[in-house]
Motif scaffolding. Structure first.
Motif, mmCIF file in Angstrom:
data_model
loop_
_atom_site.group_PDB
_atom_site.id
_atom_site.type_symbol
_atom_site.label_atom_id
_atom_site.label_comp_id
_atom_site.label_asym_id
_atom_site.label_seq_id
_atom_site.Cartn_x
_atom_site.Cartn_y
_atom_site.Cartn_z
ATOM 1 N N ILE A 61 19.639 38.470 21.675
ATOM 2 C CA ILE A 61 18.214 38.160 21.800
ATOM 3 C C ILE A 61 17.406 39.249 21.102
ATOM 4 O O ILE A 61 17.732 40.436 21.188
ATOM 5 C CB ILE A 61 17.816 38.050 23.275
ATOM 6 N N ASN A 62 16.349 38.848 20.420
ATOM 7 C CA ASN A 62 15.463 39.770 19.725
ATOM 8 C C ASN A 62 14.875 40.751 20.740
ATOM 9 O O ASN A 62 14.271 40.342 21.728
ATOM 10 C CB ASN A 62 14.356 38.966 19.043
ATOM 11 N N PRO A 63 15.038 42.073 20.531
ATOM 12 C CA PRO A 63 14.502 43.054 21.485
ATOM 13 C C PRO A 63 12.990 42.953 21.657
ATOM 14 O O PRO A 63 12.470 43.199 22.738
ATOM 15 C CB PRO A 63 14.886 44.404 20.886
ATOM 16 N N ARG A 64 12.278 42.561 20.605
ATOM 17 C CA ARG A 64 10.825 42.430 20.728
ATOM 18 C C ARG A 64 10.447 41.279 21.639
ATOM 19 O O ARG A 64 9.419 41.315 22.299
ATOM 20 C CB ARG A 64 10.198 42.255 19.354
ATOM 21 N N VAL A 65 11.275 40.263 21.698
ATOM 22 C CA VAL A 65 11.035 39.138 22.599
ATOM 23 C C VAL A 65 11.507 39.494 24.004
ATOM 24 O O VAL A 65 10.826 39.216 24.989
ATOM 25 C CB VAL A 65 11.755 37.871 22.091
ATOM 26 N N ARG A 66 12.670 40.136 24.104
ATOM 27 C CA ARG A 66 13.244 40.479 25.410
ATOM 28 C C ARG A 66 12.342 41.431 26.190
ATOM 29 O O ARG A 66 12.164 41.272 27.395
ATOM 30 C CB ARG A 66 14.605 41.130 25.220
ATOM 31 N N PHE A 67 11.764 42.410 25.531
ATOM 32 C CA PHE A 67 10.983 43.431 26.225
ATOM 33 C C PHE A 67 9.482 43.251 26.042
ATOM 34 O O PHE A 67 8.716 44.215 26.135
ATOM 35 C CB PHE A 67 11.401 44.829 25.756
ATOM 36 N N ARG A 68 9.061 42.038 25.786
ATOM 37 C CA ARG A 68 7.637 41.757 25.607
ATOM 38 C C ARG A 68 6.883 42.153 26.870
ATOM 39 O O ARG A 68 7.288 41.827 27.971
ATOM 40 C CB ARG A 68 7.419 40.277 25.319
ATOM 41 N N GLN A 69 5.793 42.840 26.685
ATOM 42 C CA GLN A 69 5.022 43.290 27.827
ATOM 43 C C GLN A 69 4.169 42.154 28.371
ATOM 44 O O GLN A 69 3.739 41.276 27.643
ATOM 45 C CB GLN A 69 4.133 44.459 27.436
ATOM 46 N N GLU A 70 3.942 42.223 29.650
ATOM 47 C CA GLU A 70 3.092 41.247 30.312
ATOM 48 C C GLU A 70 1.658 41.407 29.813
ATOM 49 O O GLU A 70 1.202 42.504 29.498
ATOM 50 C CB GLU A 70 3.153 41.524 31.813
ATOM 51 N N ALA A 71 0.942 40.305 29.747
ATOM 52 C CA ALA A 71 -0.455 40.346 29.308
ATOM 53 C C ALA A 71 -1.275 41.196 30.278
ATOM 54 O O ALA A 71 -1.005 41.210 31.481
ATOM 55 C CB ALA A 71 -1.023 38.942 29.241
#
Length: 88
Positions: A61-71
């Protein structure tokens, strides 16, 4: 006429490149791809097909997608616009 067609194709190519600024969910890592990998796959099957035949590569899984911060949370303020606090 040829020049006009060339200009149209160039504009179409540039507009599609501008839309490529998104985070795809799957990446191929390893081999000679470097730390960031090759992150341009919508499905795991696409990623596995691309990694197939490459030496020492894997899909994840793309790390930028996996660790996306909550709004960020919305805030409420009093009637004069002071003392804002997070909304529960």
């Amino acid at each position: 006429m040829r020049l006009a067609l060339l200009v149209v194709f160039m504009l179409v190519g540039l507009s599609s490149a501008a839309n490529a600024e998104r985070d795809y969910p799957w990446c191929v890592f390893g081999g000679q791809l470097g730390y960031s990998g090759d992150c341009m796959y919508e499905t795991k099957e696409q990623c596995l097909a691309s990694a197939s035949g490459r030496w020492n590569t894997y899909c994840d899984i793309n790390p930028r997608v996996r660790f996306r911060q909550e709004a960020p949370r919305r805030t409420t303020c009093d009637s004069q616009g002071r003392r804002c606090a997070p909304k529960p």
